[in-house]
Design a protein around this motif. Structure first.
Motif, short mmCIF file in Angstrom:
data_model
loop_
_atom_site.label_atom_id
_atom_site.label_comp_id
_atom_site.label_asym_id
_atom_site.label_seq_id
_atom_site.Cartn_x
_atom_site.Cartn_y
_atom_site.Cartn_z
N ALA A 1 -6.22 3.03 -4.95
CA ALA A 1 -5.34 2.22 -4.11
C ALA A 1 -4.72 3.03 -2.97
O ALA A 1 -4.67 2.57 -1.82
CB ALA A 1 -4.25 1.58 -4.96
N ARG B 1 -5.39 2.25 0.91
CA ARG B 1 -4.23 1.82 1.69
C ARG B 1 -4.05 2.69 2.94
O ARG B 1 -3.80 2.18 4.03
CB ARG B 1 -2.97 1.88 0.81
N PRO C 1 -5.32 -3.60 -3.88
CA PRO C 1 -4.59 -3.14 -2.69
C PRO C 1 -4.79 -4.06 -1.48
O PRO C 1 -3.89 -4.18 -0.64
CB PRO C 1 -5.14 -1.74 -2.44
#
Length: 336
Positions: A49, A53, A78
């Motif tokens: 994640a 991100r 995410p």
């Protein structure tokens, strides 16, 4: 033309893998040419994640991305969070199931359809009646593909067994090649796969076995082994989404197109596939395209002999998308 749109692609593997990521990158290139949009990409982004991100926030805040395409299952959570944080950016996720009502949709293709056709070809080519399948992860997408392939192989050769080995990789040539070699050593004379490297094909060619690749026509890498491949064509879908974003008409959905929509297809068959099997493959492909028949039409039994699809019935999409079992003829565990 949507030359004002900036579309960013997050790839889980290298664009040169000749497989999954290569096919998505070909789709990106097609969409850029078709729409005039600016496209950006980052490759080798792990399904973590924080890593995902960081890449997406950079695309949005520093590159002005209007639409983010995430191309691996592990990006789903995410992406969902980021869609809430950036309501003016469109997020489209390949292979997942989450979405919202405003700016987050998902897309995939009915790869099980050309998988079935490739199984028919493989079933005709095996002399040992034993096919090895180098499989990635025990998730519904992969189970569905193995089952469809097996059903296709059994259609032309009822004696076929499909032996599954799990690698728990998407792209690791060393592990995938070694797994193919082990299956051949154990008696398989045809290898199929659900990963992104060409390594299983190279192992098959070295051993004098045959090979069904995945994602793209990989025949150039192991021409003596190659039989055919179920392949992806992402470009038209990417172009449609970019055009909708540019026109302000985007609405999220759960897209699952099939051979009728040309997002999935079968690569050309090797010249030595028997003519009668080639003709039958063409006939079945026509049925899949016109919708008169689909792969998971009963009667179908699981490994334990239980009827999972009754005679004359066709499995519903929800059941296919959540598949957790192997059909008769598969050797191996669906839940290792």
């Amino acid at each position: 033309m949507d030359d004002g749109v900036v579309a960013a692609f997050v790839f889980v593997g290298p664009v040169g893998d000749a497989g999954w990521t290569w096919a998505h990158d070909q789709g990106r290139r097609h969409a850029e040419d078709a729409t005039g949009a600016t496209t950006l990409f980052v490759e080798n982004v792990p399904e973590v994640a924080e890593d995902f991100r960081a890449v997406v926030v950079d695309f949005i805040e520093n590159e002005g991305a209007d639409v983010i395409f995430g191309t691996s299952f592990g990006y789903m959570d995410p992406m969902e969070e980021l869609a809430g944080e950036y309501p003016n950016v469109v997020f489209e996720h390949a292979s997942g199931f989450k979405m919202n009502d405003t700016n987050f949709g998902n897309f995939f293709g009915r790869m099980y359809q050309p998988r079935y056709l490739s199984g028919m070809a493989a079933g005709a080519m095996t002399e040992a009646d034993q096919i090895g399948y180098v499989a990635a992860f025990p998730i519904p997408e992969v189970l569905r593909g193995i089952n469809a392939f097996t059903l296709g192989a059994q259609r032309v050769n009822p004696d076929v067994e499909v032996h599954v080995t799990w690698t728990f990789t998407w792209f690791d040539p060393a592990i995938e090649g070694d797994s193919a070699a082990a299956l051949i050593e154990a008696g398989a004379d045809v290898i199929a796969m659900h990963q992104d490297s060409t390594a299983p094909g190279l192992a098959a060619q070295e051993a004098g076995a045959r090979w069904v690749s995945y994602n793209s026509d990989m025949s150039a890498f192991a021409p003596d082994a190659f039989i055919t491949a179920p392949v992806w064509n992402w470009g038209p879908y990417y172009a449609r989404i970019i055009e909708a974003v540019g026109a302000g008409t985007y609405s999220p959905g759960a897209y699952w197109g099939g051979m009728d929509d040309e997002i999935v297809a079968l690569a050309p068959l090797a010249a030595d596939v028997p003519a009668d099997v080639s003709a039958e493959i063409d006939e079945v492909a026509a049925q899949l395209i016109d919708g008169s028949w689909d792969v998971f039409t009963g009667e179908i039994r699981d490994q334990d002999g239980n009827v999972v699809v009754a005679d004359g019935e066709t499995m519903e999409d929800g059941a296919m998308l959540g598949m957790t079992f192997f059909v008769e003829g598969v050797v191996g565990s669906a839940t290792p």
